[in-house]
Design a protein around this motif. Structure first.
Motif, mmCIF file in Angstrom:
data_model
loop_
_atom_site.group_PDB
_atom_site.id
_atom_site.type_symbol
_atom_site.label_atom_id
_atom_site.label_comp_id
_atom_site.label_asym_id
_atom_site.label_seq_id
_atom_site.Cartn_x
_atom_site.Cartn_y
_atom_site.Cartn_z
ATOM 1 N N HIS A 1 0.837 -1.198 0.000
ATOM 2 C CA HIS A 1 0.000 0.000 0.000
ATOM 3 C C HIS A 1 0.874 1.250 0.000
ATOM 4 N N PRO A 2 0.561 2.226 -0.847
ATOM 5 C CA PRO A 2 1.421 3.401 -0.940
ATOM 6 C C PRO A 2 1.228 4.386 0.204
ATOM 7 N N THR A 3 2.306 5.072 0.541
ATOM 8 C CA THR A 3 2.219 6.248 1.399
ATOM 9 C C THR A 3 1.656 7.393 0.558
ATOM 10 N N LEU A 4 1.588 8.584 1.152
ATOM 11 C CA LEU A 4 1.134 9.741 0.394
ATOM 12 C C LEU A 4 2.072 10.007 -0.777
ATOM 13 N N ALA A 5 3.382 9.892 -0.522
ATOM 14 C CA ALA A 5 4.351 10.073 -1.609
ATOM 15 C C ALA A 5 4.190 8.987 -2.662
ATOM 16 N N GLY A 6 3.954 7.753 -2.213
ATOM 17 C CA GLY A 6 3.758 6.646 -3.146
ATOM 18 C C GLY A 6 2.509 6.825 -3.988
ATOM 19 N N ALA A 7 1.439 7.336 -3.381
ATOM 20 C CA ALA A 7 0.199 7.583 -4.124
ATOM 21 C C ALA A 7 0.407 8.662 -5.174
ATOM 22 N N GLN A 8 1.175 9.683 -4.826
ATOM 23 C CA GLN A 8 1.480 10.737 -5.795
ATOM 24 C C GLN A 8 2.316 10.182 -6.948
ATOM 25 N N LEU A 9 3.265 9.333 -6.610
ATOM 26 C CA LEU A 9 4.088 8.683 -7.636
ATOM 27 C C LEU A 9 3.217 7.864 -8.578
ATOM 28 N N MET A 10 2.282 7.112 -8.020
ATOM 29 C CA MET A 10 1.373 6.300 -8.831
ATOM 30 C C MET A 10 0.501 7.167 -9.727
ATOM 31 N N ALA A 11 0.003 8.274 -9.169
ATOM 32 C CA ALA A 11 -0.861 9.159 -9.945
ATOM 33 C C ALA A 11 -0.111 9.779 -11.115
ATOM 34 N N GLN A 12 1.137 10.178 -10.874
ATOM 35 C CA GLN A 12 1.935 10.745 -11.958
ATOM 36 C C GLN A 12 2.178 9.704 -13.050
ATOM 37 N N ALA A 13 2.422 8.473 -12.625
ATOM 38 C CA ALA A 13 2.605 7.399 -13.608
ATOM 39 C C ALA A 13 1.308 7.154 -14.378
ATOM 40 N N TRP A 14 0.186 7.204 -13.691
ATOM 41 C CA TRP A 14 -1.110 7.012 -14.359
ATOM 42 C C TRP A 14 -1.328 8.092 -15.411
ATOM 43 N N MET A 15 -1.025 9.332 -15.055
ATOM 44 C CA MET A 15 -1.212 10.435 -15.995
ATOM 45 C C MET A 15 -0.336 10.307 -17.235
ATOM 46 N N GLU A 16 0.733 9.541 -17.102
ATOM 47 C CA GLU A 16 1.650 9.380 -18.217
ATOM 48 C C GLU A 16 1.024 8.623 -19.390
#
Length: 272
Positions: free
Chosen positions: A253-268
């Motif tokens: 499960h991601p931390t807040l930083a991990g969730a942001q990382l995932m979201a940026q990857a999703w936007m890619e």
């Protein structure tokens, strides 16, 4: 009197040494700041590098599109399941789906998008299938993003589920065939299930079996012409900038930083 030049020289040398120490400290400070700046920039580069290596395609976001995030607890992220409204912070949870959804709505205000999150904690593929009509097909998404698979392995690993990689692959394929039959024009995004090694739950006993589930997800993306998010590669690169526990508290499960990382990857994987 003979000692005065020697004393004076000592004082001059002391002053010189202090000046040199000061200059050295300043150079080290500037160097450290430069390294930190490079490290900060590399966080964004993590995603572009991971995607370049995976040779990932993109999907387009159209006018009046409905975007649906589906998956397990990583997608769920504590969303309010009684709130059925799109574009609602409570209904989108507190994870990557909310962050990516917010970015979509901010980036494309003219497109009149509707963003839903229907992830449910603990789900495996067969549980997605059990609720697929109400939580997917009835919403008629134009863009469907699915992140599923870590529980299919993790629960099996812990003796709470008797599924196998063959079951995962068969169930996933059946779910996508059913989806494409009902929604032939749906644009699919398949996210890679991921784990960060040596962080609590994720130990060496996960390997080499867990990567088989990741390969199955990649195969599904290829078979159904979906955009693919290489989350494992993204996190593998991220741990070079900060420890694994910075990105996830338990390896999954991601931390807040991990969730942001995932979201940026999703936007890619999306474009206007």
């Amino acid at each position: 009197m003979n000692h005065e030049p020697s004393t004076m020289n000592k004082k001059i040398n002391q002053i010189k040494n202090r000046m040199m120490n000061h200059l050295t400290s300043r150079r080290n400070f500037i160097k450290a700041g430069s390294i930190a700046g490079v490290s900060a920039l590399s966080i964004t580069e993590i995603i572009t590098t991971a995607f370049a290596e995976a040779k990932v395609g993109k999907i387009s976001i159209g006018q009046n599109n409905t975007v649906l995030f589906q998956g397990d607890s990583i997608t769920d992220a504590g969303r309010n399941k009684e709130n059925m409204n799109p574009n609602n912070p409570s209904a989108l949870g507190s994870g990557y789906a909310m962050i990516a959804g917010s970015e979509l709505l901010f980036k494309y205000p003219e497109k009149n998008l509707k963003v839903y999150n229907k992830g449910i904690s603990g789900n495996k593929v067969y549980q997605l299938a059990e609720r697929w009509d109400a939580d997917c097909l009835d919403l008629k998404p134009d863009v469907l993003s699915i992140l599923i698979g870590v529980n299919d392995y993790w629960h099996k690993h812990d003796g709470k589920y008797n599924g196998t990689i063959e079951v995962y692959r068969k169930d996933y394929q059946a779910l996508l065939e059913r989806t494409k039959k009902a929604l032939p024009n749906v644009k699919l995004i398949i996210a890679e299930p991921f784990a960060v090694p040596e962080v609590k739950a994720v130990d060496k006993t996960w390997y080499p079996e867990f990567p088989e589930y990741q390969k199955a997800a990649r195969d599904m993306a290829n078979q159904f012409d979906a955009a693919f998010i290489p989350y494992q590669s993204v996190f593998d690169k991220a741990v070079k900038s900060a420890p694994g526990s910075y990105w996830t508290p338990d390896g999954v499960h991601p931390t807040l930083a991990g969730a942001q990382l995932m979201a940026q990857a999703w936007m890619e994987v999306v474009k206007g």
